[in-house]
Motif scaffolding. Structure first.
Motif, PDB file in Angstrom:
ATOM      1  N   TRP A  93       0.800  -1.302   0.041  1.00 15.85           N
ATOM      2  CA  TRP A  93       0.283   0.083  -0.017  1.00 15.85           C
ATOM      3  C   TRP A  93       0.608   1.325   0.187  1.00 15.85           C
ATOM      4  O   TRP A  93       0.605   2.133  -0.819  1.00 15.85           O
ATOM      5  CB  TRP A  93      -0.886   0.111   1.130  1.00 15.85           C
ATOM      6  N   LEU A  94       1.889   1.308   0.881  1.00  7.84           N
ATOM      7  CA  LEU A  94       2.758   2.391   0.890  1.00  7.84           C
ATOM      8  C   LEU A  94       3.398   2.637  -0.218  1.00  7.84           C
ATOM      9  O   LEU A  94       3.768   3.752  -0.836  1.00  7.84           O
ATOM     10  CB  LEU A  94       3.777   2.312   2.103  1.00  7.84           C
ATOM     11  N   MET A  95       4.009   1.724  -1.078  1.00  8.57           N
ATOM     12  CA  MET A  95       4.455   1.582  -2.350  1.00  8.57           C
ATOM     13  C   MET A  95       3.684   2.402  -3.426  1.00  8.57           C
ATOM     14  O   MET A  95       4.198   3.026  -4.182  1.00  8.57           O
ATOM     15  CB  MET A  95       4.918   0.307  -2.743  1.00  8.57           C
ATOM     16  N   HIS A 154      -8.071  14.904  -6.187  1.00  9.95           N
ATOM     17  CA  HIS A 154      -7.266  13.819  -7.012  1.00  9.95           C
ATOM     18  C   HIS A 154      -6.737  12.707  -5.980  1.00  9.95           C
ATOM     19  O   HIS A 154      -6.874  11.525  -6.568  1.00  9.95           O
ATOM     20  CB  HIS A 154      -6.049  14.523  -7.657  1.00  9.95           C
ATOM     21  N   LEU A 155      -6.188  13.076  -5.000  1.00  9.59           N
ATOM     22  CA  LEU A 155      -5.655  11.954  -4.090  1.00  9.59           C
ATOM     23  C   LEU A 155      -6.562  11.040  -3.554  1.00  9.59           C
ATOM     24  O   LEU A 155      -6.704   9.629  -3.748  1.00  9.59           O
ATOM     25  CB  LEU A 155      -4.895  12.570  -2.828  1.00  9.59           C
ATOM     26  N   ILE A 156      -7.990  11.629  -3.316  1.00 15.54           N
ATOM     27  CA  ILE A 156      -9.006  10.726  -2.763  1.00 15.54           C
ATOM     28  C   ILE A 156      -9.508   9.772  -3.889  1.00 15.54           C
ATOM     29  O   ILE A 156      -9.711   8.712  -3.810  1.00 15.54           O
ATOM     30  CB  ILE A 156     -10.334  11.432  -2.249  1.00 15.54           C
ATOM     31  N   ALA A 157      -9.611  10.300  -5.227  1.00 16.42           N
ATOM     32  CA  ALA A 157     -10.007   9.644  -6.050  1.00 16.42           C
ATOM     33  C   ALA A 157      -8.880   8.239  -6.358  1.00 16.42           C
ATOM     34  O   ALA A 157      -9.299   7.121  -6.663  1.00 16.42           O
ATOM     35  CB  ALA A 157     -10.269  10.336  -7.532  1.00 16.42           C
ATOM     36  N   LEU A 158      -7.796   8.628  -6.455  1.00 17.10           N
ATOM     37  CA  LEU A 158      -6.636   7.724  -6.419  1.00 17.10           C
ATOM     38  C   LEU A 158      -6.407   6.752  -5.638  1.00 17.10           C
ATOM     39  O   LEU A 158      -6.477   5.395  -5.939  1.00 17.10           O
ATOM     40  CB  LEU A 158      -5.426   8.519  -6.847  1.00 17.10           C
ATOM     41  N   VAL A 159      -6.796   7.185  -4.421  1.00 19.88           N
ATOM     42  CA  VAL A 159      -6.550   6.040  -3.220  1.00 19.88           C
ATOM     43  C   VAL A 159      -7.719   5.314  -3.282  1.00 19.88           C
ATOM     44  O   VAL A 159      -7.583   3.938  -2.987  1.00 19.88           O
ATOM     45  CB  VAL A 159      -6.537   7.148  -2.008  1.00 19.88           C
ATOM     46  N   ASN A 160      -9.041   5.584  -3.598  1.00 20.22           N
ATOM     47  CA  ASN A 160     -10.094   4.975  -3.670  1.00 20.22           C
ATOM     48  C   ASN A 160     -10.022   4.001  -4.844  1.00 20.22           C
ATOM     49  O   ASN A 160     -10.548   2.632  -4.654  1.00 20.22           O
ATOM     50  CB  ASN A 160     -11.337   5.501  -3.886  1.00 20.22           C
ATOM     51  N   PHE A 162      -7.300   2.911  -5.895  1.00 18.63           N
ATOM     52  CA  PHE A 162      -6.264   1.676  -5.584  1.00 18.63           C
ATOM     53  C   PHE A 162      -6.752   0.522  -4.410  1.00 18.63           C
ATOM     54  O   PHE A 162      -6.632  -0.464  -4.749  1.00 18.63           O
ATOM     55  CB  PHE A 162      -4.998   2.707  -4.747  1.00 18.63           C
ATOM     56  N   GLN A 163      -7.607   1.124  -3.749  1.00 22.32           N
ATOM     57  CA  GLN A 163      -8.112   0.422  -2.660  1.00 22.32           C
ATOM     58  C   GLN A 163      -9.187  -0.645  -3.321  1.00 22.32           C
ATOM     59  O   GLN A 163      -9.423  -1.832  -2.922  1.00 22.32           O
ATOM     60  CB  GLN A 163      -8.894   1.099  -1.523  1.00 22.32           C
ATOM     61  N   HIS A 164      -9.837  -0.230  -4.478  1.00 21.77           N
ATOM     62  CA  HIS A 164     -10.743  -1.057  -5.245  1.00 21.77           C
ATOM     63  C   HIS A 164     -10.053  -2.275  -5.822  1.00 21.77           C
ATOM     64  O   HIS A 164     -10.310  -3.174  -5.620  1.00 21.77           O
ATOM     65  CB  HIS A 164     -11.231  -0.366  -6.049  1.00 21.77           C
ATOM     66  N   ARG A 171      -8.433  -8.018   1.537  1.00 21.19           N
ATOM     67  CA  ARG A 171      -9.125  -7.065   2.381  1.00 21.19           C
ATOM     68  C   ARG A 171      -8.135  -6.178   2.878  1.00 21.19           C
ATOM     69  O   ARG A 171      -7.285  -6.155   3.592  1.00 21.19           O
ATOM     70  CB  ARG A 171      -9.750  -7.705   3.527  1.00 21.19           C
ATOM     71  N   LEU A 172      -8.553  -4.580   2.331  1.00 18.66           N
ATOM     72  CA  LEU A 172      -7.705  -3.577   2.785  1.00 18.66           C
ATOM     73  C   LEU A 172      -8.682  -2.630   3.701  1.00 18.66           C
ATOM     74  O   LEU A 172      -9.655  -2.045   2.759  1.00 18.66           O
ATOM     75  CB  LEU A 172      -7.315  -2.781   1.571  1.00 18.66           C
ATOM     76  N   ARG A 173      -8.552  -2.558   4.786  1.00 15.89           N
ATOM     77  CA  ARG A 173      -9.687  -1.889   5.596  1.00 15.89           C
ATOM     78  C   ARG A 173      -9.161  -0.346   5.705  1.00 15.89           C
ATOM     79  O   ARG A 173      -8.106   0.030   5.641  1.00 15.89           O
ATOM     80  CB  ARG A 173      -9.471  -2.496   7.224  1.00 15.89           C
ATOM     81  N   PRO A 174     -10.233   0.545   5.649  1.00 15.51           N
ATOM     82  CA  PRO A 174      -9.837   2.115   5.645  1.00 15.51           C
ATOM     83  C   PRO A 174      -9.057   2.463   7.214  1.00 15.51           C
ATOM     84  O   PRO A 174      -8.269   3.329   7.280  1.00 15.51           O
ATOM     85  CB  PRO A 174     -11.300   2.382   5.721  1.00 15.51           C
ATOM     86  N   GLY A 175      -9.534   1.535   8.177  1.00 19.24           N
ATOM     87  CA  GLY A 175      -8.755   1.655   9.288  1.00 19.24           C
ATOM     88  C   GLY A 175      -7.395   1.442   9.305  1.00 19.24           C
ATOM     89  O   GLY A 175      -6.607   2.084  10.100  1.00 19.24           O
ATOM     90  N   MET A 176      -6.864   0.882   8.315  1.00 17.86           N
ATOM     91  CA  MET A 176      -5.410   0.781   8.206  1.00 17.86           C
ATOM     92  C   MET A 176      -4.493   2.006   7.200  1.00 17.86           C
ATOM     93  O   MET A 176      -3.700   2.471   7.468  1.00 17.86           O
ATOM     94  CB  MET A 176      -4.899  -0.839   7.562  1.00 17.86           C
TER      95      MET A 176
END
Length: 283
Positions: A93-95, A154-160, A162-164, A171-176
């Motif tokens: 995720w960090l990468m 832009h970051l929110i759209a990109l992060v969402n 990636f999470q998808h 499973r990638l939790r928002p809490g993480m």
């Protein structure tokens, strides 16, 4: 400064800060903008240098990138099987997010304009995400508040996005992810202030609060950003981040707790507490 020159400046500054963060334009995406500016020979040479073009990419906005995110995860799973799922997922995720975050922050303050990060592509090879392409679309300009708002959108759209893709195979939790994103943004702001002090806002904490608010991240994260006394023979104060999230590096056989890890801070506090208890008993 025209659009092409602005992009070139952004690429030069990001690569100056982190050499592996090599940016390039994908000129095939916007021929109309390309035709607006005649490139000089030096710019043409810059565009022709593409040592990473044959590497696989993580591409935002395209569904077939599931395989690239999974390959990233599987690389760390195979390389450090002893570290377990928390490390493999956190590392992957960090990468995935580090370049978009730094690009967002650096664009606002070094370029005074924001590119379309939602369509950026990132180079991936052997577990490492480094290097990126941007389509030469029109840059968004405005005051700092407007630019932060735009960059965060832009970051929110990109992060969402990636999470998808991560959720397609794990499973990638928002809490993480949310604490990791908060730390990454604050670290980018600290890096900006430390390496480009003339471009950084004087009220860095106020700006950090704006970033957190636009990203819908808790304002309590702001407490982790602090200024420390300058080093000897250096008049510039240094900014640092006491992380609220853990990168899980300590789970590797060759790993240890980072100096600014919350686990290390908790460990030190427990040690200090035990020392204080012993001293009171002895007295």
């Amino acid at each position: 400064m025209n659009q092409m020159q602005a992009y070139q400046r952004l690429f030069q500054l990001t690569e100056q800060f982190i050499p592996i963060m090599k940016g390039e334009l994908d000129l095939t995406c916007a021929p109309d903008i390309q035709s607006e500016t005649k490139l000089d020979p030096q710019q043409q040479d810059f565009q022709q240098q593409d040592p990473q073009k044959n590497q696989p990419k993580i591409i935002a906005g395209q569904a077939e990138t599931d395989a690239h995110f999974q390959a990233l995860y599987q690389f760390w799973e195979a390389t450090h099987p002893e570290a377990g799922h928390p490390y493999w997922l956190t590392r992957s995720w960090l990468m995935s997010i580090w370049q978009p975050v730094y690009l967002a922050v650096f664009s606002v303050y070094l370029l005074k304009a924001v590119p379309n990060l939602k369509n950026m592509s990132q180079h991936y090879a052997e577990g490492v995400v480094a290097g990126y392409h941007l389509a030469p679309e029109e840059l968004t300009e405005g005051d700092d508040s407007q630019l932060i708002q735009n960059a965060c959108a832009h970051l929110i759209a990109l992060v969402n996005h990636f999470q998808h893709h991560f959720n397609a195979f794990t499973r990638l939790r928002p809490g993480m992810t949310r604490p990791l994103l908060a730390d990454s943004v604050l670290e980018a702001l600290a890096a900006l202030a430390n390496h480009f002090p003339d471009a950084a806002p004087g009220d860095l904490k106020t700006h950090a609060r704006m970033w957190l608010a636009e990203l819908a991240l808790a304002s309590r994260h702001l407490d982790s950003l602090s200024q420390v006394a300058p080093k000897q023979n250096d008049s510039s104060p240094c900014w640092q981040v006491a992380r609220i999230s853990c990168c899980m590096h300590y789970r590797r056989h060759d790993g240890k707790l980072c100096a600014n890890c919350p686990r290390a801070q908790a460990k030190n506090q427990r040690a200090e507490s035990r020392t204080g208890t012993c001293e009171r008993r002895q007295s």
